[in-house]
Write a protein that holds these residues in place. Structure first.
Motif, PDB file in Angstrom:
ATOM      1  N   GLN A 165      13.079  13.013   3.318  1.00 28.03           N
ATOM      2  CA  GLN A 165      12.524  14.180   2.625  1.00 28.03           C
ATOM      3  C   GLN A 165      11.559  14.941   3.530  1.00 28.03           C
ATOM      4  O   GLN A 165      11.592  16.166   3.630  1.00 28.03           O
ATOM      5  CB  GLN A 165      11.782  13.755   1.346  1.00 28.03           C
ATOM      6  CG  GLN A 165      12.645  13.088   0.295  1.00 28.03           C
ATOM      7  CD  GLN A 165      12.669  11.573   0.443  1.00 28.03           C
ATOM      8  OE1 GLN A 165      12.725  11.057   1.546  1.00 28.03           O
ATOM      9  NE2 GLN A 165      12.642  10.853  -0.667  1.00 28.03           N
TER      10      GLN A 165
ATOM     11  N   LEU B  46      12.154  18.850   4.154  1.00 27.13           N
ATOM     12  CA  LEU B  46      11.563  19.683   3.098  1.00 27.13           C
ATOM     13  C   LEU B  46      10.087  19.924   3.388  1.00 27.13           C
ATOM     14  O   LEU B  46       9.407  19.048   3.923  1.00 27.13           O
ATOM     15  CB  LEU B  46      11.730  18.989   1.741  1.00 27.13           C
ATOM     16  CG  LEU B  46      13.182  18.626   1.391  1.00 27.13           C
ATOM     17  CD1 LEU B  46      13.250  17.740   0.150  1.00 27.13           C
ATOM     18  CD2 LEU B  46      14.013  19.887   1.195  1.00 27.13           C
TER      19      LEU B  46
ATOM     20  N   GLU C 102       7.968  24.064  -1.215  1.00 26.95           N
ATOM     21  CA  GLU C 102       8.633  23.586  -2.441  1.00 26.95           C
ATOM     22  C   GLU C 102       7.665  23.566  -3.619  1.00 26.95           C
ATOM     23  O   GLU C 102       8.055  23.767  -4.761  1.00 26.95           O
ATOM     24  CB  GLU C 102       9.178  22.168  -2.226  1.00 26.95           C
ATOM     25  CG  GLU C 102      10.157  22.038  -1.070  1.00 26.95           C
ATOM     26  CD  GLU C 102      11.557  22.523  -1.413  1.00 26.95           C
ATOM     27  OE1 GLU C 102      12.020  22.226  -2.511  1.00 26.95           O
ATOM     28  OE2 GLU C 102      12.164  23.216  -0.575  1.00 26.95           O
ATOM     29  N   TYR C 103       6.376  23.325  -3.344  1.00 24.86           N
ATOM     30  CA  TYR C 103       5.398  23.225  -4.435  1.00 24.86           C
ATOM     31  C   TYR C 103       4.952  24.600  -4.939  1.00 24.86           C
ATOM     32  O   TYR C 103       4.234  24.691  -5.919  1.00 24.86           O
ATOM     33  CB  TYR C 103       4.178  22.405  -3.987  1.00 24.86           C
ATOM     34  CG  TYR C 103       4.545  21.006  -3.543  1.00 24.86           C
ATOM     35  CD1 TYR C 103       5.118  20.103  -4.423  1.00 24.86           C
ATOM     36  CD2 TYR C 103       4.339  20.603  -2.219  1.00 24.86           C
ATOM     37  CE1 TYR C 103       5.478  18.820  -4.013  1.00 24.86           C
ATOM     38  CE2 TYR C 103       4.685  19.330  -1.800  1.00 24.86           C
ATOM     39  CZ  TYR C 103       5.266  18.445  -2.698  1.00 24.86           C
ATOM     40  OH  TYR C 103       5.616  17.183  -2.281  1.00 24.86           O
TER      41      TYR C 103
ATOM     42  N   ARG D 127       9.444  17.463  -7.060  1.00 24.52           N
ATOM     43  CA  ARG D 127       9.220  17.188  -5.630  1.00 24.52           C
ATOM     44  C   ARG D 127       7.860  16.550  -5.349  1.00 24.52           C
ATOM     45  O   ARG D 127       7.489  16.352  -4.191  1.00 24.52           O
ATOM     46  CB  ARG D 127       9.389  18.498  -4.843  1.00 24.52           C
ATOM     47  CG  ARG D 127      10.866  18.784  -4.617  1.00 24.52           C
ATOM     48  CD  ARG D 127      11.277  20.185  -4.981  1.00 24.52           C
ATOM     49  NE  ARG D 127      12.722  20.359  -4.816  1.00 24.52           N
ATOM     50  CZ  ARG D 127      13.601  20.302  -5.838  1.00 24.52           C
ATOM     51  NH1 ARG D 127      13.214  20.087  -7.075  1.00 24.52           N
ATOM     52  NH2 ARG D 127      14.895  20.462  -5.613  1.00 24.52           N
TER      53      ARG D 127
ATOM     54  N   THR E  85      10.335  10.619  -5.517  1.00 25.51           N
ATOM     55  CA  THR E  85      11.568  11.412  -5.495  1.00 25.51           C
ATOM     56  C   THR E  85      12.740  10.484  -5.157  1.00 25.51           C
ATOM     57  O   THR E  85      12.535   9.323  -4.824  1.00 25.51           O
ATOM     58  CB  THR E  85      11.519  12.520  -4.421  1.00 25.51           C
ATOM     59  OG1 THR E  85      11.388  11.914  -3.141  1.00 25.51           O
ATOM     60  CG2 THR E  85      10.372  13.480  -4.637  1.00 25.51           C
TER      61      THR E  85
ATOM     62  N   VAL F 173      16.510  16.643  -4.786  1.00 31.91           N
ATOM     63  CA  VAL F 173      15.628  17.475  -3.944  1.00 31.91           C
ATOM     64  C   VAL F 173      16.401  18.149  -2.812  1.00 31.91           C
ATOM     65  O   VAL F 173      15.905  19.095  -2.206  1.00 31.91           O
ATOM     66  CB  VAL F 173      14.416  16.671  -3.388  1.00 31.91           C
ATOM     67  CG1 VAL F 173      13.537  16.171  -4.521  1.00 31.91           C
ATOM     68  CG2 VAL F 173      14.865  15.520  -2.486  1.00 31.91           C
TER      69      VAL F 173
END
Ligand code: URP
Ligand code: ZN
Ligand code: ZN
Length: 484
Positions: free
Chosen positions: A266, A270, A274-275, A286, A339, A417
């Protein structure tokens, strides 16, 4: 049942060769060009494919009770997801509650793992410290085959241990020929930052990332490394997510310390944007610790894998549903952390690592399988295509493609995700100790088919004859210590 895997290229961490692989009674019986198929052997065509050791995920949390929820992928579905993505062994964490017996936690996890479809081992968490823990650690090592002990430096008020407990436990590990693992985040600072952001009105998932900046991980990683040095033991840092932590590990290794670092798939792909997604569910799905980082940290993690200063890629698979995540709807500190990724780790890493030229196929085998087997002391039974090794194998088709989508995944969670990520390179077939568990997109793994893998202590014992000694600390600093 005997199987002959014919026409593929065998890829190990150190070399590749065109060879057939003969599997008999769950183990690899022969490797070589143009092997004869014994009578009644099933022949598997591996033309155009790589035959690699099945993946080992050294960091999973199947059916974990955590933050008011229980992760929904249990041992059956977590390991089935693993097999569908080419992973044939997982190492999960027995986590006793503070005050709970380690031996009771072990029994609890063995019971949960009865449905496992692939082989599995355990790490034991040290969540408190007392003579009972000191004594039970020995039973874990000598009777249960657990040679690794996990310490949470975060999750204040729950699983977190302080430096006194850390040092005592690290000394004990050294005495037992075991290795400590750390979740390296400064839990005191995280707690203060959480209060700060909540007080400032930040309640959404972005507050999770704000309250766990790379500094809290860098500090804790440095601290754990130095405590391990003083205790005379090796150290394994789980979910290394940022440059600060990676640099601490690389520096320690340059100084001759035996320290290992484990990026997650992840964190390699990523980032913290994403947040910022306006969809609360999307962002909360996530939320994990450490959080996804600013993109620049990813280059450091990839460089670590390329140079060898970071050794393994894991998932920390801890799958909470969208509904479970909503426990933190009005307070990000209550969103269950975790996740998924078990079935995606190998295809995503192949696509983003091998197909881009960042990793060779041999390095891919090293970081998905062999290095874990060596670090956790189960090599070459696991992590190698070698005569005598378990027939945990993946026949990897480098041209096969798929687009990841939660609708088609094996994992029981309702999102992914990596949704929409296009993979090139997939398992055509996965064998768990010689049995077909995944073939051409179809799952044929059996619940309960997996076996527990006990792991021997490490031969190099740095501190011999550690004994328990109680004393009254003058300023109430320590309750007890271990002396060599
Ligand atoms: O967010 C995470 N990583 N959840 C699982 C527990 C842990 O910290 O590893
Ligand atoms: Zn952790
Ligand atoms: Zn974890």
């Amino acid at each position: 049942m005997t199987k002959l895997i014919r026409g593929g290229t065998v890829v190990n961490h150190d070399h590749s060769q065109r060879a057939d692989v003969l599997v008999r009674d769950g183990a690899i019986a022969a490797i070589g060009p143009d092997l004869e198929a014994p009578a009644n052997a099933e022949t598997i065509d591996a033309g155009g494919c790589y035959v690699m050791p099945g993946g080992i995920d050294p960091h999973t949390h199947l059916e974990l009770p955590f933050m008011g929820a229980v992760s929904v992928d249990d041992f059956e579905w977590g390991t089935k997801a693993a097999l569908s993505g080419g992973t044939t062994m997982v190492v999960d964490f027995c986590i006793p509650n503070p005050g709970q017996s380690l031996l009771a936690a072990y029994q609890d996890w063995r019971r949960k793992a009865e449905g496992a479809a692939c082989d599995y081992g355990f790490h034991m968490a040290v969540t408190w410290w007392d003579k009972q823990v000191f004594d039970e650690m020995e039973t874990c090592v000598k009777t249960y085959g657990i040679n690794t002990f996990k310490h949470f430096m975060a999750y204040k008020g729950a699983l977190m241990v302080n430096d006194d407990e850390l040092y005592n436990s690290f000394l004990r590990c050294a005495g037992l020929g075991a290795m400590p693992l750390v979740h390296a985040e400064n839990g005191d600072v995280v707690w203060r930052l959480q209060q700060h952001y909540l007080g400032a009105g930040v309640t959404g998932p972005e507050g999770h990332a704000y309250s766990r900046p790379p500094g809290v991980e860098g500090e804790a990683t440095n601290r754990a490394i130095m405590i391990a040095d003083m205790a005379g033991c090796p150290l394994y840092v789980v979910h290394t997510s940022c440059r600060d932590a990676h640099e601490a590990i690389a520096r320690a290794r340059t100084n001759g310390q035996r320290v290992f670092g484990e990026p997650l798939i992840q964190h390699l792909l990523l980032d913290e944007d994403e947040y910022r997604n306006k969809d609360w569910d999307y962002a909360a799905q996530r939320v994990m610790s450490p959080p996804f980082r600013p993109k620049a940290h990813q280059a450091s993690l990839w460089a670590g894998l390329q140079s060898g200063s970071l050794q393994v890629v894991a998932t920390d698979h801890c799958a909470f549903t969208s509904e479970q995540k909503r426990l933190g709807r009005s307070d990000f500190t209550k969103i269950p952390n975790g996740t998924g990724g078990l079935e995606d780790r190998m295809p995503v890493l192949w696509t983003a690592g091998v197909n881009t030229g960042r990793l060779t196929k041999e390095e891919f085998v090293a970081v998905t399988s062999t290095n874990s087997a060596r670090i956790l002391n189960v090599y070459p039974k696991k992590g190698a295509v070698a005569v005598g090794a378990d027939a945990d194998l993946v026949v990897w088709d480098p041209r096969a493609t798929k687009t990841i989508t939660a609708n088609k995944q094996v994992s029981r969670i309702d999102y992914n995700v990596f949704e929409g990520f296009r993979c090139t390179g997939l398992p055509r077939l996965t064998l768990t100790r010689g049995k077909v568990a995944w073939r051409d997109g179809a799952l044929c793994a059996e619940a309960g088919g997996g076996a527990y893998v006990a792991r021997d202590p490490y031969p190099a014992v740095h501190v011999a004859n550690a004994t328990w000694r109680e004393f009254t600390a003058p300023r109430g600093v320590a309750r007890a210590e271990v002396t060599p």
